[in-house]
Write an enzyme that holds these catalytic residues in place. Sequence first.
Site, PDB file in Angstrom:
ATOM      1  N   GLY A  74       0.790  -1.230   0.000  1.00 19.16           N
ATOM      2  CA  GLY A  74       0.000   0.000   0.000  1.00 19.16           C
ATOM      3  C   GLY A  74       0.818   1.272   0.000  1.00 19.16           C
ATOM      4  N   GLY A 115       9.201  -1.965   9.582  1.00 20.70           N
ATOM      5  CA  GLY A 115       8.766  -1.093   8.492  1.00 20.70           C
ATOM      6  C   GLY A 115       7.681  -0.131   8.935  1.00 20.70           C
ATOM      7  N   ASP A 138       8.828 -12.445  13.976  1.00 24.92           N
ATOM      8  CA  ASP A 138      10.260 -12.627  13.711  1.00 24.92           C
ATOM      9  C   ASP A 138      11.147 -12.280  14.914  1.00 24.92           C
ATOM     10  OD1 ASP A 138       9.358 -13.162  11.151  1.00 24.92           O
ATOM     11  OD2 ASP A 138       9.834 -11.167  10.381  1.00 24.92           O
ATOM     12  N   ARG A 173      14.612 -41.216   8.259  1.00 27.00           N
ATOM     13  CA  ARG A 173      14.859 -40.160   7.271  1.00 27.00           C
ATOM     14  C   ARG A 173      15.460 -38.901   7.896  1.00 27.00           C
ATOM     15  NH1 ARG A 173       9.066 -40.502   4.076  1.00 27.00           N
ATOM     16  NH2 ARG A 173       9.770 -41.877   2.414  1.00 27.00           N
ATOM     17  N   ARG A 182      12.399 -13.937   8.456  1.00 28.60           N
ATOM     18  CA  ARG A 182      13.126 -13.003   7.581  1.00 28.60           C
ATOM     19  C   ARG A 182      14.638 -13.106   7.845  1.00 28.60           C
ATOM     20  NH1 ARG A 182      10.320 -10.752   4.036  1.00 28.60           N
ATOM     21  NH2 ARG A 182      12.076  -9.497   3.371  1.00 28.60           N
ATOM     22  N   ARG A 275      13.420 -35.362   3.247  1.00 27.48           N
ATOM     23  CA  ARG A 275      12.196 -34.658   2.851  1.00 27.48           C
ATOM     24  C   ARG A 275      12.216 -33.256   3.429  1.00 27.48           C
ATOM     25  NH1 ARG A 275      12.038 -38.560   0.075  1.00 27.48           N
ATOM     26  NH2 ARG A 275      10.365 -40.097  -0.116  1.00 27.48           N
TER      27      ARG A 275
HETATM   28  O1  F6P Z   1       7.602 -10.562   9.056  1.00 27.03           O
HETATM   29  C1  F6P Z   1       6.733 -11.629   9.262  1.00 27.03           C
HETATM   30  C2  F6P Z   1       6.784 -12.599   8.124  1.00 27.03           C
HETATM   31  O2  F6P Z   1       5.887 -13.657   8.399  1.00 27.03           O
HETATM   32  C3  F6P Z   1       8.169 -13.139   7.787  1.00 27.03           C
HETATM   33  O3  F6P Z   1       8.616 -14.105   8.696  1.00 27.03           O
HETATM   34  C4  F6P Z   1       7.951 -13.624   6.374  1.00 27.03           C
HETATM   35  O4  F6P Z   1       9.157 -13.634   5.629  1.00 27.03           O
HETATM   36  C5  F6P Z   1       7.002 -12.598   5.815  1.00 27.03           C
HETATM   37  O5  F6P Z   1       6.353 -11.988   6.915  1.00 27.03           O
HETATM   38  C6  F6P Z   1       5.969 -13.155   4.884  1.00 27.03           C
HETATM   39  O6  F6P Z   1       5.249 -12.101   4.390  1.00 27.03           O
HETATM   40  P1  F6P Z   1       3.932 -12.301   3.494  1.00 27.03           P
HETATM   41  O7  F6P Z   1       2.807 -12.634   4.443  1.00 27.03           O
HETATM   42  O8  F6P Z   1       3.755 -10.988   2.834  1.00 27.03           O
HETATM   43  O9  F6P Z   1       4.199 -13.433   2.557  1.00 27.03           O
END
Ligand code: F6P
Length: 357
Positions: A74, A115, A138, A173, A182, A275
């Site tokens: 957005g 952010g 995170d 396995r 992230r 896997r």
């Molecule tokens: O920041 C939270 C998070 O879930 C991260 O761990 C992940 O990389 C990202 O957001 C996924 O974002 P989206 O929901 O936009 O795919």
Amino acid sequence: MRIGILNSGGDCPGLNAVIHGVVGAADQLGWEVVGFKDGFEGLLPPGDFRILKPSDTIGILKLGGTILGSTNKGHFAAKLGAGDIAEVPAEIVAHAKSTMDRMEISALIIVGGDGSLTTGLQLFRAGWPIVGVPKTIDNDLCATAMTFGFDSAVTTVVDALDRLNTTAESHKRVMVLEVMGRHAGWIALWGGMAGGANVILLPEIPFNLETVAGFIRQRDSRGQHATLVVVAEGAKMPEGGLVTMANNCGGEIRLGGIGEQVAEKLQSLTGKETRSTTLGHLQRGGAPTAFDRILGMRFGVMAVKLAEEGKFGRMVSYQAYHVDSVPIEEAVNKLHLVDPEGEVVNAAKSVGICMGD
Ligand code: F6P
């Protein structure tokens, strides 16, 4: 007095607990709470919002997601990727401010991650009465020991590992589990340690898959034929670096796919059936843990206290079992990462977990 609240960025378990805390504490002061929908977007004229009364928050404490909606895209997305910062254009800020003024909002509580709080800082510097509340599974925000949502995500990882373990044992396995986080390895580290992972691969610790393969062979020779590997989505492949999704749709890069690559490589190096599972958004959904409900609620109450005291430009912060606050600028634009030499990593290594280094 009337205050606003919005949830911005990716959702996480505990957002509704914050709303519960804010609405309850504001009601005690005789204040009205306006919940803006879908993050900052709800501020754009004519304004998309709902008035939140205590009766609207009955039963939401235990609900995942957010009753207000959220977005990490957005007009207000301030973060483009690791370290890249974008300013929200002045005309968008002015446009949103007209809603704040028209509705006579005296404080705006922003519940968001790096952010969204960076956007909050920009707005505060432009004269807005901003209070920040740190949110993200995170756990990568500075100036708070923990964010709500993290404990719930870790709990989901632990549940997944418990399940993967039984099938790994049956089939002798190697099971690779890719988790979110992230560029920070907190979910992988805590989830892996609590879930009994044998190998944990983090963004903060460069790893060598030959080393991991040697570790798996050694386990085999001791009769431990099943191995659980947790890899953080932001870990870097030794040759190739970050693994990202092809369908990035604007904003921050989408991480994902490293689990599959690690699994393929380990299978070819060890000859063992391997896997991979990607846990994905299961980590963001569902009911918050008791810890996240309490932390979210306390964060909401503290945010109202900061508004009452006129302490704008500050972010609620959790430190040593105590909820307090810090300037927002201390929390954003630098990630809170796992310390490769720290006590938690050392504890993992001490109990025989391989970190691939
Ligand atoms: O920041 C939270 C998070 O879930 C991260 O761990 C992940 O990389 C990202 O957001 C996924 O974002 P989206 O929901 O936009 O795919």
